[in-house]
Design an enzyme around this catalytic site. Sequence first.
Site, short mmCIF file in Angstrom:
data_model
loop_
_atom_site.label_atom_id
_atom_site.label_comp_id
_atom_site.label_asym_id
_atom_site.label_seq_id
_atom_site.Cartn_x
_atom_site.Cartn_y
_atom_site.Cartn_z
N GLU A 41 0.83 -1.21 0.00
CA GLU A 41 0.00 0.00 0.00
C GLU A 41 0.86 1.26 0.00
O GLU A 41 1.80 1.39 0.78
CB GLU A 41 -0.89 -0.03 1.25
CG GLU A 41 -1.86 1.12 1.36
CD GLU A 41 -2.75 0.99 2.60
OE1 GLU A 41 -3.75 1.72 2.68
OE2 GLU A 41 -2.43 0.15 3.47
N LYS A 108 -9.51 2.97 -2.33
CA LYS A 108 -9.82 2.24 -1.10
C LYS A 108 -11.19 2.64 -0.55
O LYS A 108 -11.43 3.82 -0.25
CB LYS A 108 -8.73 2.52 -0.06
CG LYS A 108 -8.79 1.70 1.22
CD LYS A 108 -7.60 2.07 2.08
CE LYS A 108 -7.49 1.25 3.36
NZ LYS A 108 -6.31 1.67 4.17
N CYS A 142 -5.66 -3.26 2.01
CA CYS A 142 -5.41 -3.37 3.45
C CYS A 142 -6.68 -3.55 4.30
O CYS A 142 -7.21 -4.66 4.37
CB CYS A 142 -4.62 -2.13 3.91
SG CYS A 142 -3.71 -2.38 5.47
#
Length: 265
Positions: A41, A108, A142
């Site tokens: 990330e 995200k 994540c």
Amino acid sequence: MLCCSAQIRSAWEDPDRTLEIAADCFSRAARSGAKMISFPEQFATGWDPHSLQNTGDLTGPTVSGFRKLAKEYSIAVIGSFRETFTPKPRNTAIAIDSRGDILTTYAKIHLFTPGHEDKTFFPGTSLATFTLEGVQIGLAICYDLRFPELFRLYRRKGVHAVIVPAAWPQSRMLHWELFIQSRAAENQMYVAGVNTVGTNPVDRYAGESMTADPHGAIIARAGPEAELLYYEIDPRVVEQARRDFPVENDRKDDLYSILLQKHRE
């Protein structure tokens, strides 16, 4: 399809230096026959829930650097960067093919609110998929691993694998393995988590990038230090698992919606 997870430590807030590190990874992965390499990330800068430094768009130096390396070494890449966006930047993963062409981007969706990432970044609202060597691939980032609904949607789109760039801290590594295996087994797909290593101003990271197969078994696992981790994605294994154990047929999505509505009432 042979793939590579580049478990490498970023040069903190130094994209130029980090891309130099990435170039060596590209070279080694390509020589090993990998068709795709994935990075952690916000690899170019290191993940920071508060930083507005080194943001850029799809024509900026970070994405341009990834595109150049993909083309130079003839290997597809999944990278991650801070994308310029209004009203706030987005935490974005990008897939680029071996010719340097952008395949898709994913912002995200589940920002890490315990670390106040939502104060600095703006959440995404869309899935992102692409096809490479006959493999259908989805993207997550994540903290998304904690939300099975996202992976369920990818399953419904027929995805064979989800790649998850991450900066998962050492303090919660038990959850890292648990979620990777769970998301893979639940949806009968490959899930590959690509983590970072080392200590930086935000946290301490223990690596352990890993890939689970459609049965939830860990088929590749890295250690705590920088390394390149290789694994195979075979869509035939996914399709066979779904035929042999057709759990999808027993889902009751309509009933779930009704029960959820009753709970709200």
